[in-house]
Scaffold this active site. Structure first.
Site: not given
Ligand code: QV4
Ligand code: CA
Length: 552
Positions: A252, A288
């Site tokens: 991931d 990823e």
């Molecule tokens: C929020 C604000 C931020 C702020 C933060 C402060 O948006 O600006 O800095 O609070 O604490 C969730 C929320 C997000 C929140 C964050 C932290 O959506 O709003 O930030 O948590 O609390 C999944 C979801 C994300 C989620 C994350 C962790 O998609 O929305 O974040 O899990 O729970 C990029 C990357 C790629 C990524 C993709 C989604 O390059 O690597 O974005 N894809 C992988 C996974 C994905 C996962 C993650 C990575 C993180 O496939 O499912 O994100 O592990 O393109």
């Protein structure tokens, strides 16, 4: 330099064995009377003696199984049952499971699916089940030849704003602000805060490769994989899983980890468990990395570690099937690397994933999902019939979509669950579909049939491409299978060369071969290998696929 790379080849009359690019030759200067056929036979025998070990680029067990299905948010007990009752009999190679380690429980919003991407510890304890249930699943799936691929969340721990307490799903204590995760253990030294240079501490600019790796992805506290103790903790977690019998990993957020650091971590990861895998087999790795071009971080930086996600695949194929921007299926004649995609043997491909099916990650509006089943089935079928890349099938759950101004306000909604937050079982209806809001795309006959199709035609080149210069296309797989699509607004009726042996075939899209009967459309292949294909433009599934094992 790892992963271990070895190869056996002919070099000017010598049989050479090279490992880590150091070459040793033996059977020196075979006399010219030894024919090439004999040489190939010798090579094969030697390969057999060494054992056809797996590599980080292939996950192919025998008999050939070529696709992995992502059973997103499924419970381990349901995955185990699915391996035995469905995936093994239908030739699936493996399952990508949701992250199995302990994560932060998030109550606002209520238990979002993405809480599983906020690790608290590496204990195998999650909404999908306990360590014992995980072990039982891996054992039972391996026993029927279906392998388990773990989604490894190793770039970060939970959100920096998550506070502190015993909010891990298994009650482990943490203090996000202090960067303290005693159940691993990690402490503040193990995070990148000191080296991230942005004002917020988050990634602010994706064209700066340093902050993409060293700063926080959406506020998630960023692990310092450059440090020896972090590398060892991550490798220890992965080795625990390998010992249990998993066959590989989705890494991931690999884009946010330095490729060299992934390389060192993988060098500490053991070979696969010899209870199920040939001695010396390496875990199958897919990283990823979202690289749509135009950013500083490139997929190619990661090739030496294993495969990489090709996000252009679903975006471009979706655009073609939607017929947007003047795109038409005839353009797919050159589908593959010439569409600006990475080399086929490095790519893991998919139509949609758990992120972009709900507007997360990369993709946008062109991404096809189960919400648009007609085009989705065609896209998945095209992917499975086409030789490019290693294929992954998505298996989803339904959620109450609420799209406003192009954004789904319910993009966070977690899996079907009870009021106490436990995940609901995957019920199987008498007709083989799933209940409880599980979609089970992998059980749709058209998709299941094409998974089988890919296994049968695997390794064959595309032959006899035909198109009407619009959205009616057809191609063969060198006499093993043939597929025809009609995504035009006019009916199709055409006679095409198929290279298949003469006979009556059952179309595996409209039905299936059932003993000597066919529950779908029959296709007659004449003695000269040609067949007439007719597809009504209004058909629910405007495509036909036949293969050598669907001959009546
Ligand atoms: C929020 C604000 C931020 C702020 C933060 C402060 O948006 O600006 O800095 O609070 O604490 C969730 C929320 C997000 C929140 C964050 C932290 O959506 O709003 O930030 O948590 O609390 C999944 C979801 C994300 C989620 C994350 C962790 O998609 O929305 O974040 O899990 O729970 C990029 C990357 C790629 C990524 C993709 C989604 O390059 O690597 O974005 N894809 C992988 C996974 C994905 C996962 C993650 C990575 C993180 O496939 O499912 O994100 O592990 O393109
Ligand atoms: Ca990072």
């Amino acid at each position: 330099m790892l992963p271990l790379k070895w190869e056996l080849r002919w070099a000017s009359g010598n049989l050479c064995f090279s490992i880590q690019q150091k070459c040793k030759c033996f059977l020196r200067k075979l006399p010219p009377c030894v024919s090439d056929n004999m040489k190939s036979l010798l090579l094969l025998l030697l390969l057999a003696a060494f054992g056809l070990a797996w590599s980080p680029y292939s996950s192919n067990p025998r008999p050939l199984r070529t696709s992995v299905v992502h059973l997103f948010e499924w419970r381990w007990v349901d995955v185990a049952l699915e391996c035995e009752r469905y995936l093994a009999p239908n030739g699936f190679a493996g399952v990508q499971v949701s992250p199995p380690n302990e994560n932060l429980v998030i109550l606002n919003p209520w238990r979002p699916w993405w809480e599983r991407y906020q690790p608290i510890s590496y204990k195998l304890c999650s909404r999908s089940g306990s360590e014992n249930e995980f072990r039982d699943m891996v054992t039972r799936c391996n026993n029927v030849g279906v392998h388990i691929y773990v989604d490894a969340v190793i770039n970060h721990m939970c959100s920096s704003g998550a506070g502190s307490g015993s909010g891990g799903i298994c009650g482990s204590f943490f203090n996000a602000g202090m960067r303290d995760f005693p159940a691993v253990p990690y402490s503040s030294f193990d995070f990148n805060d000191r080296i991230c240079k942005t004002a917020s501490g988050d990634i602010e600019n994706y064209s700066d490769p340093i902050q993409v790796r060293n700063c926080r992805l959406s506020g998630l506290v960023d692990l310092a994989q450059g440090r020896e103790d972090v590398r060892s903790k991550i490798a220890e977690y992965m080795n625990h899983l390998i010992d249990i019998g998993v066959a590989g990993f989705r890494i991931d957020a690999a884009k946010h980890i330095w490729p060299e650091d992934i390389n060192v971590i993988l060098s500490k990861v053991n070979n696969l468990n010899t209870r199920w895998f040939i001695k010396g087999s390496r875990p199958f790795i897919y990283q990823e990395v979202i690289d749509l071009g135009g950013e500083a971080v490139q997929s190619s930086e990661y090739f030496r570690n294993g495969r990489v996600t090709e996000f252009k695949y679903g975006i471009q194929l979706g655009t073609v099937l939607h017929k947007w921007n003047g795109a038409k299926m005839a353009d797919l004649k050159s589908w593959g690397e010439s569409w600006n995609m990475m080399p086929s043997d490095k790519a893991i491909v998919f139509i949609d994933n758990h992120d972009n099916q709900r507007g997360h990650g990369a993709g946008g509006a062109s991404i096809l999902t189960f919400w648009n089943p007609r085009l989705y089935k065609m896209a998945v079928a095209f992917m499975l019939a086409h030789p490019y890349g290693f294929t992954r099938i998505m298996s989803s759950y339904r959620w109450p979509r609420d799209i406003q101004h192009g954004k789904d306000l319910n993009d966070w909604v977690g899996p079907p669950s009870n009021s106490d937050g436990t995940i609901k079982p995957v019920e199987i209806n008498p007709d083989g579909t799933c209940g409880n809001n599980w979609i089970c795309e992998h059980r749709w006959n058209q998709i299941r049939s094409m998974v089988v199709f890919r296994n049968i035609v695997y390794g064959q080149p595309i032959t006899d491409w035909w198109d009407n210069n619009n959205n009616q296309v057809a191609f063969g797989c060198n006499g093993k299978g043939f597929i025809v699509f009609n995504n035009d607004n006019r009916n199709l009726s055409v006679i095409l060369p198929t290279r298949l042996p003469a006979g009556v075939y059952c179309d595996v899209i409209s039905g299936q071969k059932d003993g000597s009967l066919c529950t779908g459309t029959q296709v007659h292949v004449a003695a000269n290998g040609t067949a007439r294909f007719q597809i009504n433009s209004q058909a629910e599934d405007p495509f036909i696929a036949i293969h050598v094992e669907a001959k009546l």
